[in-house]
Scaffold this motif. Structure first.
Motif, PDB file in Angstrom:
ATOM      1  N   SER A  13      39.097  41.558  31.377  1.00 18.43           N
ATOM      2  CA  SER A  13      38.131  41.755  32.457  1.00 18.43           C
ATOM      3  C   SER A  13      37.611  40.427  32.985  1.00 18.43           C
ATOM      4  O   SER A  13      37.092  39.611  32.232  1.00 18.43           O
ATOM      5  CB  SER A  13      36.962  42.617  31.966  1.00 18.43           C
ATOM      6  N   CYS A  15      35.300  40.573  35.277  1.00 26.47           N
ATOM      7  CA  CYS A  15      34.049  41.032  35.894  1.00 26.47           C
ATOM      8  C   CYS A  15      33.251  41.781  34.830  1.00 26.47           C
ATOM      9  O   CYS A  15      33.478  41.598  33.645  1.00 26.47           O
ATOM     10  CB  CYS A  15      34.337  41.912  37.112  1.00 26.47           C
ATOM     11  N   ASN A  16      32.356  42.648  35.262  1.00 31.26           N
ATOM     12  CA  ASN A  16      31.532  43.398  34.312  1.00 31.26           C
ATOM     13  C   ASN A  16      32.166  44.707  33.862  1.00 31.26           C
ATOM     14  O   ASN A  16      31.583  45.434  33.062  1.00 31.26           O
ATOM     15  CB  ASN A  16      30.155  43.684  34.935  1.00 31.26           C
ATOM     16  N   ASP A  17      33.341  45.020  34.371  1.00 25.92           N
ATOM     17  CA  ASP A  17      34.013  46.258  33.982  1.00 25.92           C
ATOM     18  C   ASP A  17      34.456  46.183  32.519  1.00 25.92           C
ATOM     19  O   ASP A  17      34.929  45.135  32.058  1.00 25.92           O
ATOM     20  CB  ASP A  17      35.223  46.511  34.875  1.00 25.92           C
ATOM     21  N   ASP A  84      36.397  42.494  40.332  1.00 25.79           N
ATOM     22  CA  ASP A  84      35.452  43.102  41.264  1.00 25.79           C
ATOM     23  C   ASP A  84      35.677  42.488  42.643  1.00 25.79           C
ATOM     24  O   ASP A  84      35.422  41.298  42.842  1.00 25.79           O
ATOM     25  CB  ASP A  84      34.018  42.840  40.790  1.00 25.79           C
ATOM     26  N   LYS A  86      34.031  42.565  45.201  1.00 28.07           N
ATOM     27  CA  LYS A  86      32.805  42.133  45.870  1.00 28.07           C
ATOM     28  C   LYS A  86      32.342  40.746  45.423  1.00 28.07           C
ATOM     29  O   LYS A  86      31.461  40.160  46.037  1.00 28.07           O
ATOM     30  CB  LYS A  86      31.691  43.152  45.620  1.00 28.07           C
ATOM     31  N   LYS A  87      32.950  40.231  44.343  1.00 23.73           N
ATOM     32  CA  LYS A  87      32.551  38.906  43.861  1.00 23.73           C
ATOM     33  C   LYS A  87      33.084  37.818  44.782  1.00 23.73           C
ATOM     34  O   LYS A  87      34.137  37.971  45.413  1.00 23.73           O
ATOM     35  CB  LYS A  87      33.063  38.685  42.435  1.00 23.73           C
ATOM     36  N   SER A 113      41.105  47.243  40.220  1.00 22.07           N
ATOM     37  CA  SER A 113      39.706  47.310  40.648  1.00 22.07           C
ATOM     38  C   SER A 113      39.199  48.741  40.528  1.00 22.07           C
ATOM     39  O   SER A 113      39.936  49.691  40.787  1.00 22.07           O
ATOM     40  CB  SER A 113      39.574  46.845  42.106  1.00 22.07           C
ATOM     41  N   GLU A 114      37.926  48.878  40.136  1.00 21.77           N
ATOM     42  CA  GLU A 114      37.330  50.216  40.091  1.00 21.77           C
ATOM     43  C   GLU A 114      37.159  50.785  41.497  1.00 21.77           C
ATOM     44  O   GLU A 114      37.187  51.992  41.694  1.00 21.77           O
ATOM     45  CB  GLU A 114      35.964  50.175  39.389  1.00 21.77           C
ATOM     46  N   LYS A 115      36.975  49.908  42.468  1.00 20.64           N
ATOM     47  CA  LYS A 115      36.700  50.325  43.839  1.00 20.64           C
ATOM     48  C   LYS A 115      37.960  50.284  44.699  1.00 20.64           C
ATOM     49  O   LYS A 115      38.957  49.643  44.362  1.00 20.64           O
ATOM     50  CB  LYS A 115      35.632  49.417  44.469  1.00 20.64           C
TER      51      LYS A 115
END
Length: 268
Positions: A13, A15-17, A84, A86-87, A113-115
């Motif tokens: 990861s 990111c925060n995922d 992420d 968005k980062k 990505s989660e999104k």
């Protein structure tokens, strides 16, 4: 083969995922058992059990890329990087994984990505270019499938199922003398299903599959490139069919190809 020697999918990861959540999604199970494989590496053993083979693999993650042993890196067959979109420093973060990618020589490379990933965003264009340059497949868990395409976690599973795991156990006997070598060099079922699922289905013209193509594919010593050329011809035939007939035709084509490889007694 001991647990530490199993081929593995490494999930990291940027990111925060939580990578453990990704493992749960891959397995489609909420409760999973994890153990310390080495140092800070957590592992969950997974038996891939599909129609054609079984294989035991480790689904692994670690918070550090610097504490992975050479033996562990050697066993990495797939790398999934969580990010992420968005980062602001995406490329800088995922670039940190490239030394591991190069050292492991993993064949399955996924940026996840989660999104949903907006392809019109200027920032994401850099991500697309990074993936193209480094041979990663970009997948968003919220992506919406179009027609016969596979997206999200199903696409992740599909990529893992299609890999030729070094310890896989085939479920059916290989009868053609030239088939075993070809399957060892390429995952033929993935090539066929991928080719057939990527059809451009614009023409509505009724036609039948040419059954002679199947016998021509597997006569004598198999030439892989000629076989793929035959697959392209099948694609052209299927793409010309009406909507209601295409799925059945694609399934029939894949079934016939597998029977040609493994014999008529294969349980499909």
């Amino acid at each position: 083969m001991s647990i530490s020697e199993l081929p593995c999918v490494f999930i990291y990861s940027c990111c925060n995922d939580d990578p453990l959540q990704t493992i749960k999604l891959i397995r489609n199970e909420e409760n999973i058992e994890v153990c310390n494989l080495e140092n800070t590496t957590l592992s969950n053993q997974w038996t891939i059990n599909c129609k054609y083979y079984t294989a035991d693999v480790n689904l692994c993650t670690s918070k550090s890329l610097n504490e992975l042993s050479d033996q562990f890196i050697h066993n990495i067959n797939a790398i999934i990087i969580l990010f992420d979109p968005k980062k602001s420093n995406i490329i800088e973060n995922i670039d940190e994984c490239l030394p591991l990618v190069q050292k492991s020589q993993a064949e399955i490379l996924i940026l996840l990505s989660e999104k949903h990933i907006d392809c019109e965003s200027a920032k994401n264009l850099n991500v697309f270019e990074w993936c193209r340059k480094n041979y990663f497949e970009l997948i968003g868990l919220e992506d919406i499938a179009e027609e016969m395409d596979t997206t999200g976690i199903e696409r992740v599973r599909q990529a893992l199922y299609a890999h030729h795991w070094p310890n896989l156990q085939a479920k059916c006997e290989i009868t053609h003398p030239s088939t075993k070598a070809i399957i060892e060099d390429s995952v033929v079922n993935c090539q066929l299903s991928g080719e057939l699922s990527d059809l451009n289905m614009d023409i509505e013209q009724e036609t039948d599959l040419d059954s002679d193509l199947f016998s021509e594919m597997f006569e004598g010593d198999i030439n892989f490139f000629k076989t793929i050329d035959k697959v392209r011809k099948l694609k052209e035939q299927i793409s010309a069919m009406p909507d209601e007939e295409r799925k059945d035709a694609a399934e029939k084509a894949l079934t016939e190809c597998w029977k040609a490889f493994f014999g008529d007694d294969v349980d499909l």
